[in-house]
Write a protein that holds these residues in place. Structure first.
Motif, mmCIF file in Angstrom:
data_model
loop_
_atom_site.group_PDB
_atom_site.id
_atom_site.type_symbol
_atom_site.label_atom_id
_atom_site.label_comp_id
_atom_site.label_asym_id
_atom_site.label_seq_id
_atom_site.Cartn_x
_atom_site.Cartn_y
_atom_site.Cartn_z
ATOM 1 N N LYS A 8 -10.183 9.998 -7.505
ATOM 2 C CA LYS A 8 -9.968 8.548 -7.405
ATOM 3 C C LYS A 8 -11.231 7.786 -7.762
ATOM 4 C CE LYS A 8 -9.307 4.968 -3.904
ATOM 5 N NZ LYS A 8 -9.052 4.687 -2.456
ATOM 6 N N SER A 9 -12.391 8.227 -7.223
ATOM 7 C CA SER A 9 -13.645 7.544 -7.493
ATOM 8 C C SER A 9 -14.115 7.748 -8.930
ATOM 9 C CB SER A 9 -14.714 8.039 -6.531
ATOM 10 O OG SER A 9 -14.870 9.439 -6.619
ATOM 11 N N TYR B 38 -7.947 13.861 -4.489
ATOM 12 C CA TYR B 38 -8.338 12.551 -4.000
ATOM 13 C C TYR B 38 -9.732 12.158 -4.527
ATOM 14 C CZ TYR B 38 -9.503 8.730 -0.863
ATOM 15 O OH TYR B 38 -9.881 7.501 -0.364
ATOM 16 N N ASN C 259 -0.333 10.687 -9.656
ATOM 17 C CA ASN C 259 -1.110 9.937 -8.661
ATOM 18 C C ASN C 259 -0.305 9.612 -7.406
ATOM 19 O OD1 ASN C 259 -3.373 9.913 -10.294
ATOM 20 N ND2 ASN C 259 -2.825 7.965 -11.281
ATOM 21 N N GLN D 54 0.808 -1.218 0.000
ATOM 22 C CA GLN D 54 0.000 0.000 0.000
ATOM 23 C C GLN D 54 0.846 1.274 0.000
ATOM 24 O OE1 GLN D 54 -3.584 -0.392 0.009
ATOM 25 N NE2 GLN D 54 -2.765 -2.406 -0.500
ATOM 26 N N HIS E 82 0.266 5.911 -3.394
ATOM 27 C CA HIS E 82 -0.471 6.318 -4.589
ATOM 28 C C HIS E 82 -1.922 6.597 -4.224
ATOM 29 C CE1 HIS E 82 3.032 5.307 -6.893
ATOM 30 N NE2 HIS E 82 2.965 4.016 -6.585
ATOM 31 N N ARG E 83 -2.551 7.406 -5.047
ATOM 32 C CA ARG E 83 -3.917 7.816 -4.756
ATOM 33 C C ARG E 83 -4.859 6.632 -4.612
ATOM 34 N NH1 ARG E 83 -6.136 12.049 -8.874
ATOM 35 N NH2 ARG E 83 -5.758 10.301 -10.296
ATOM 36 N N GLU E 84 -4.715 5.618 -5.463
ATOM 37 C CA GLU E 84 -5.623 4.473 -5.405
ATOM 38 C C GLU E 84 -5.392 3.610 -4.171
ATOM 39 O OE1 GLU E 84 -2.183 3.483 -8.205
ATOM 40 O OE2 GLU E 84 -3.560 5.162 -7.818
ATOM 41 N N ARG E 85 -4.238 3.815 -3.479
ATOM 42 C CA ARG E 85 -3.951 3.055 -2.264
ATOM 43 C C ARG E 85 -4.445 3.760 -1.000
ATOM 44 N NH1 ARG E 85 -3.093 -2.013 -3.964
ATOM 45 N NH2 ARG E 85 -1.365 -2.179 -5.437
ATOM 46 N N SER F 143 -12.017 8.068 -11.519
ATOM 47 C CA SER F 143 -11.107 7.404 -12.465
ATOM 48 C C SER F 143 -11.361 5.909 -12.528
ATOM 49 C CB SER F 143 -9.651 7.662 -12.029
ATOM 50 O OG SER F 143 -9.415 7.164 -10.746
#
Length: 480
Positions: A477-478, A474, A405, A280, A422-425, A480
């Protein structure tokens, strides 16, 4: 890998019996040796109670070995536990994140090992432990687990998984162990040990007068004191080297297409593996001594988490590696985690804000010294100066960088910590601001990453505009 439920190796009976003896030896010595001639009722009843508890401990060890079993089928691991109250725990193989193998001296005597499979949950179902199994059984479990997880990934991605053979990226040498023993300051461990021995002997042997005479002699013959100090330092250095060798010797970092592998230890061999996609974030830690010597410790923040201190240490790429070498290994095994040295600093007003915060430790020192040692009240001024210096250092080393990101945060004074994710983490971003922060137009950002327990990183002193930009960044993120 369908099989009937298996018991653990009978050697676990010996190990548990040794633990029982170690935990009860002092009660035995007190009741049957020190109080051997006593006829007091409480001593007599204490002996009977001790024998009953010890006998029940031995019986329970045998019963636990007989009833505790494990079973591994196609999709799950089942643990059967309990003696009178039976318990059945089931772990889905696709929920296993990390695996740790530990081989102590006792395991080596019997040619056995232990295996722990970590899930992403917490509580009593957080891990499946196999305390005493053969190395062949461990390999069968790991191979079955990896085959199951690879088949799930191949099914989800619609591709055939092909894994390259493991590549070794770092192997510790004796030079590394010497550097590690010096950096960890383990060579100084003998001095508090000698102090503790002296304190205990002084209580029983009344050696204060002898020690005073010896000290007077050494003050006169100062060259003897120097020789003794050098000998003690040399002995502690040797002990520190072997202690570090025991813990970090044979340290190997390797990887393949899917996983990172870490092995270490001489007396106690520990191996650990983590899927790359479970990482993560990474954390780079440097103490002042490590910064002077150009060393760094890089830790992996995993979705599976590390409940015990030993596992926390195992998740670290060799903690005494030269910084550039550590970066090279990190970029090789996790190329998406790159560390940038040049980051954005905070304006000077953030330093003034930090200096305006209450000095609780100084207040506590003033109150404590005023009550118990008024003549030592001057020490509170030293505490205050140190507190100010630490805040200045914290401001000086705090910086951040947001690029694409990726978010990178560096903070800390005595111990410097660089956090990269990273943003997705990121599971959650929290914006906080106190009354004083609002007056200065800044806020605190908190990043939460999935781990066990969750890993929180705070960035203090971000401007309101940047805090809003982070929040908008942030939210993408949702989308993308």
């Amino acid at each position: 890998m369908n099989q009937t439920a298996k018991r653990y190796h009978p050697a676990i009976i010996v190990v548990e019996t040794v633990k029982l003896v170690k935990s009860s030896i002092w009660f035995f010595l007190f009741l049957f040796v020190l109080k051997a001639s006593s006829t007091s009722n409480w001593v007599i009843w204490g002996r009977y109670l001790f024998l009953i508890i010890t006998l029940w401990g031995l019986v329970s060890i045998l019963l636990r070995w007989f009833f505790h079993r494990y079973e591994i089928d196609r999709d799950s691991i089942v643990l059967y536990e309990g003696v009178f109250v039976k318990e059945k725990r089931t772990f889905a193989l696709d929920r296993v994140h990390n695996q740790t193998s530990s081989t102590t001296f006792v395991h080596q005597w019997f040619g056995l090992t232990s295996l722990t499979l970590e899930t992403g949950t917490s509580g009593e179902n957080a891990s499946a432990e196999f305390p005493m199994i053969t190395n062949e059984e461990k390999e069968r479990i790991i191979i079955h687990l990896q085959q199951k997880q690879d088949s799930i990934e191949a099914r989800d991605e619609g591709v055939v998984v092909q894994t390259e053979l493991g590549k070794v990226h770092f192997r510790s040498t004796k030079k590394d162990i010497v550097k590690a023993s010096f950096t960890s300051l383990s060579f100084l461990a003998i001095f508090p040990l000698l102090g503790a021995i002296y304190t205990n002997l002084a209580d029983y042997l009344h050696i204060e007068k002898t020690a005073k005479n010896a000290l007077d002699y050494l003050l006169i013959h100062w060259w003897v004191m120097i020789i003794l100090f050098v000998l003690a330092l040399g002995l502690s250095a040797v002990l520190g080297f072997f202690k570090t060798m025991w813990k970090y010797g044979n340290f190997v970092i390797s990887d393949d297409d899917e996983r990172i592998y870490i092995e270490k230890g001489v007396g106690r061999f520990v191996s650990f593996s983590i899927p790359k996609h479970r990482v993560q974030a990474i954390v780079v830690e440097q103490s002042i001594l490590k910064r002077i010597l150009g060393l760094a410790a890089i830790k992996l923040i995993s979705a599976g988490g590390f409940e015990e201190e030993e596992k926390e240490e195992t998740s670290s790429l060799y903690p005494f590696m030269p910084k550039q070498e550590a970066y090279r290994v990190l970029h090789t095994i996790l190329p998406e985690y790159r560390i940038e040295e040049h980051m954005e600093r905070f304006p000077l007003k953030v330093l003034w804000l930090k200096l305006l915060h209450p000095y609780y430790l100084t207040i506590l020192a003033i109150n404590g010294l005023w009550i118990f040692k008024p003549e030592w009240l001057w020490i509170a001024s030293i505490v205050f100066v140190i507190s100010v210096l630490l805040r200045i250092l914290d401001y000086w080393f705090t910086s951040y960088l947001r690029e694409g990101n990726t978010i990178q945060v560096r903070k800390g004074g005595l111990t410097n910590e660089t956090f990269v994710t990273h943003r997705e983490r990121i599971q959650q971003i929290t914006v906080k601001h106190t009354w004083l922060q609002r007056r200065f137009g800044v806020a605190t950002l908190q990043f939460t990453n999935k781990a066990k327990p969750t890993h929180d990183t705070e960035l203090y002193g971000v401007s309101k505009e940047d805090a809003g930009t982070f929040y908008t960044w942030y939210k993408k993120k949702s989308a993308s």
